[in-house]
Write an enzyme that holds these catalytic residues in place. Structure first.
Site, PDB file in Angstrom:
ATOM      1  N   TRP A  44       8.923  29.618  37.969  1.00  0.00           N
ATOM      2  CA  TRP A  44       8.201  29.247  36.752  1.00  0.00           C
ATOM      3  C   TRP A  44       6.937  30.079  36.511  1.00  0.00           C
ATOM      4  O   TRP A  44       5.944  29.600  35.964  1.00  0.00           O
ATOM      5  CB  TRP A  44       7.875  27.752  36.745  1.00  0.00           C
ATOM      6  CG  TRP A  44       9.130  26.923  36.696  1.00  0.00           C
ATOM      7  CD1 TRP A  44       9.787  26.361  37.740  1.00  0.00           C
ATOM      8  CD2 TRP A  44       9.887  26.599  35.521  1.00  0.00           C
ATOM      9  NE1 TRP A  44      10.914  25.713  37.311  1.00  0.00           N
ATOM     10  CE2 TRP A  44      11.016  25.834  35.935  1.00  0.00           C
ATOM     11  CE3 TRP A  44       9.743  26.871  34.154  1.00  0.00           C
ATOM     12  CZ2 TRP A  44      11.969  25.344  35.064  1.00  0.00           C
ATOM     13  CZ3 TRP A  44      10.701  26.377  33.270  1.00  0.00           C
ATOM     14  CH2 TRP A  44      11.793  25.618  33.722  1.00  0.00           C
ATOM     15  N   ASP A 294      27.391  17.836   6.351  1.00  0.00           N
ATOM     16  CA  ASP A 294      26.530  16.707   6.023  1.00  0.00           C
ATOM     17  C   ASP A 294      25.483  17.085   4.980  1.00  0.00           C
ATOM     18  O   ASP A 294      25.004  18.224   4.935  1.00  0.00           O
ATOM     19  CB  ASP A 294      25.830  16.222   7.298  1.00  0.00           C
ATOM     20  CG  ASP A 294      24.891  15.060   7.039  1.00  0.00           C
ATOM     21  OD1 ASP A 294      25.371  13.987   6.644  1.00  0.00           O
ATOM     22  OD2 ASP A 294      23.659  15.243   7.204  1.00  0.00           O
ATOM     23  N   GLU A 349      29.991  16.412   2.013  1.00  0.00           N
ATOM     24  CA  GLU A 349      29.370  15.135   1.677  1.00  0.00           C
ATOM     25  C   GLU A 349      28.379  15.388   0.543  1.00  0.00           C
ATOM     26  O   GLU A 349      27.252  15.810   0.763  1.00  0.00           O
ATOM     27  CB  GLU A 349      28.643  14.535   2.889  1.00  0.00           C
ATOM     28  CG  GLU A 349      28.133  13.135   2.613  1.00  0.00           C
ATOM     29  CD  GLU A 349      26.876  12.768   3.393  1.00  0.00           C
ATOM     30  OE1 GLU A 349      26.681  11.575   3.668  1.00  0.00           O
ATOM     31  OE2 GLU A 349      26.077  13.672   3.697  1.00  0.00           O
TER      32      GLU A 349
END
Length: 633
Positions: A44, A294, A349
């Site tokens: 890290w 969507d 949709e």
């Protein structure tokens, strides 16, 4: 590069492993001052692995193989990008192209987990042929178990796919697959567009689900959210490079005022690359067969449909309020999908009724195969909430079911997930309410409420199925009148999973009437599969008697007769037919196995004109099959 290469950018962006196990990482972060890679592989360290800046806001990093020739980053290694902003701030980010993200129980945000298994999943079964009659089972993996927990891909494959097959649905539409940090968003606040949700299992588990569905002849659609994205920053796309305008429009235009989410900039070359490649990723990597797009209404208009009602006037669809960049993106999406995957299915949709939505791009349309008829479930809920049975306006109901643009195919449904969510009720709950908890046993006589509810539940669904469109959709569990609403764990309900489940076990208890509704839904689908009314032209309504509450229509060489009167039954009821002859009953909702009363006498199989029409009020419905070879003169 070529258009094909451009839309396969998931093969060049993110982490790519070369044949020699060297790793190439590529990102697009135009607002960044510097980009670094950190993770388990380098303990890290924030700045030990810097990217090199390329043109057009792109950044690249090469990691050579280890001494033992293995990749520098192993499978399941945790990673983060470190973005240095122009203002000197270091931001930890997940690659937009990340294929797998995970979260520990005590963590707040998701981690980028490198997915590169030594033995990638190998699909065993080809995609099934595209159905001519589309019968869609809308499903959510996480709620697919009766248990109060998050169900898995494996659970869905083992327990739910066989039910879908048995019910006669030939397509499953999977919701909430693209990774979303907030479970209660129902998958509509996507954080990681290339990652299958890890809360349900691994990417291989999802591939096994799709593969198994294909082995059953079931088409699999993905609920695709390209209309907006989660506003999350640490594990989403928002402020990825430290600016508010990387993947999205800057300023207020880039924010959806109702959803609190970010809106894509469809005019950006790199955004289009990202989204088109995302479509191909799900087609290529997971073998999905198509998409339900969507919130298309939000994409098509600058006003996103907020505070806007659509009357059908053409001025509502053509003008400066239309987002042409989004419209062209949808045309591009449909173009690549249908050109590269001719059997692909796309569903829009859209609540606005945009003309040409389901016409070909060559004709100036947007290229979708189907649109959802969103007015139909709203009509049924409005009728059940506000109108007494004897006052039902059949003309208005039929008008709602048949009011669709000619030449543009529609998917019709009596209810979807929207009606099941908390704050609303499913059809069964509107009809039977609290009596569903106490009076659904077939061992006792039906109460008037249960009797009315069961009969109308069947009639509403079949009328919608047969009259309403060229495809049919049902949300999981509603086929058997699932009790209660749907509510995901959240602070407002003490993080409870009690309502975030589907109680399929109710169908397996032989004496409960849920089993009867399940049987009717199954035989309704199987009858359609045999005669194909969804693939036929629009029905011709021959009788619409408001006083008698009778609807009669013909479609696909079938005669449909409905009696919605709350009190009256009819004998020797004459109806018009196109062809004289003998008719055979193919489906009768009054049969005992469907929770009916069995009052239709069927001593003889065939009837001639005048056709007898006997039946109990509300529960009676017959489909007659015309036998041309014995037609009478």
């Amino acid at each position: 590069g070529a258009f094909d290469y451009f839309t396969l950018s998931y093969r060049s962006f993110g982490i790519q492993r070369r044949s020699d196990n060297g790793l190439v990482l590529r990102e697009w972060a135009p607002g960044a001052e510097a980009v670094f890679l950190t993770g388990d592989f380098n303990s890290w360290e924030k700045q030990s692995h810097p990217f090199t800046q390329k043109e057009y806001g792109k950044w690249e990093l090469y990691l050579s193989p280890k001494v033992d020739k293995s990749p520098a980053i192993k499978h399941l290694t945790k990673l983060k990008l470190v973005v240095l902003t122009k203002t000197g701030e270091y931001l930890f980010r997940i690659s937009p192209w990340a294929k797998y993200v995970t979260k520990t129980l005590d963590a707040i945000t998701y981690d980028w987990t490198h997915w590169d298994p030594p033995q990638p999943y190998q699909f065993q079964h080809p995609r099934p042929p595209r159905p001519s009659s589309l019968r869609i089972y809308e499903a959510h993996v996480g709620i697919s178990s009766p248990e109060e927990k998050i169900a898995s891909y494996r659970n869905f494959t083992r327990d739910v796919l066989p039910r879908i097959k048995d019910l006669g649905y030939n397509c499953v539409q999977l919701m909430a697959i693209m990774e979303h940090a907030y479970y209660a968003s129902f998958g509509y606040q996507v954080t990681n567009f290339f990652a299958a949700s890890s809360r349900f299992g691994t990417p291989d588990d999802l591939k096994h689900l799709v593969d198994t569905a294909h082995s059953m002849g079931i088409t699999v659609l993905l609920d695709m959210v390209h209309s907006h994205a989660s506003s999350n920053t640490e594990d989403g796309l928002n402020y990825f490079d430290g600016t508010d305008s990387c993947f999205f429009h800057g300023g207020s235009r880039g924010n959806h005022s109702l959803w609190g989410s970010r809106l894509f900039n469809y005019s950006s070359w790199e955004v289009v690359r990202f989204l088109l490649s995302n479509l191909r990723w799900w087609m290529e990597e997971y073998h999905f067969d198509g998409f339900r797009f969507d919130a298309v209404t939000s994409m098509l208009y600058h006003h996103h449909g907020i505070g806007t009602s659509f009357s059908g006037n053409y001025s509502e669809y053509f003008g400066i309020h239309v987002d042409e960049d989004a419209l062209v993106y949808l045309m591009l999406a449909n173009h690549i999908l249908h050109k590269l995957y001719p059997q692909c299915i796309t569903v829009a949709e859209d609540v606005s009724g945009m003309p040409g939505l389901c016409r070909s791009i060559e004709e100036g349309g947007l290229g979708f195969d189907y649109r959802l008829t969103m007015a139909v479930p709203d009509k049924w809920i409005q009728v059940l909430k506000e109108v007494r049975d004897e006052d039902w306006d059949l003309k208005n109901i039929v008008q709602t079911l048949t009011n669709r643009r000619r030449g543009e195919a529609s998917i019709t449904y009596a209810e979807s997930h929207d009606q099941a969510l908390v704050g609303d009720k499913s059809l069964a709950f509107w009809l039977m309410d609290k009596e569903m908890y106490t009076n659904m046993s077939a061992l006792t006589a039906m109460t008037p409420v249960i009797d009315r509810g069961i009969q109308l539940h069947k009639l509403i669904r079949l009328l919608t199925h047969s009259l309403g469109g060229e495809g049919y959709l049902n949300f999981m569990g509603n086929e058997f009148g699932h009790p209660e609403w749907l509510d995901f764990p959240r602070k407002g309900n003490n993080e409870s999973y009690h309502y975030a489940r589907r109680q399929f076990n109710l169908v397996d208890i032989e004496h409960l009437r849920y089993r009867q509704l399940y049987a009717f839904d199954r035989d309704m689908n199987l009858t359609e599969d045999k005669y194909g009314w969804l693939a036929a032209g629009q029905a011709a309504v021959t009788t619409l008697n408001q006083a008698d509450k009778v609807i009669v229509f013909e479609r696909s060489n079938l005669l449909f007769i409905f009696n919605f009167h709350p009190c009256n039954s009819y004998i020797d009821y004459r109806v018009a037919v196109e062809h004289a002859g003998k008719y055979k009953i193919k489906l009768n909702s009054d049969e005992l196995q469907y929770g009916g009363h069995g009052r239709l006498v069927q001593d003889t199989e065939f009837f001639t004109e005048p056709m007898p029409f006997n039946g109990r009020a509300q529960s009676f419905l017959v489909i007659w099959r015309l036998l041309k070879n014995i037609a009478l003169k």
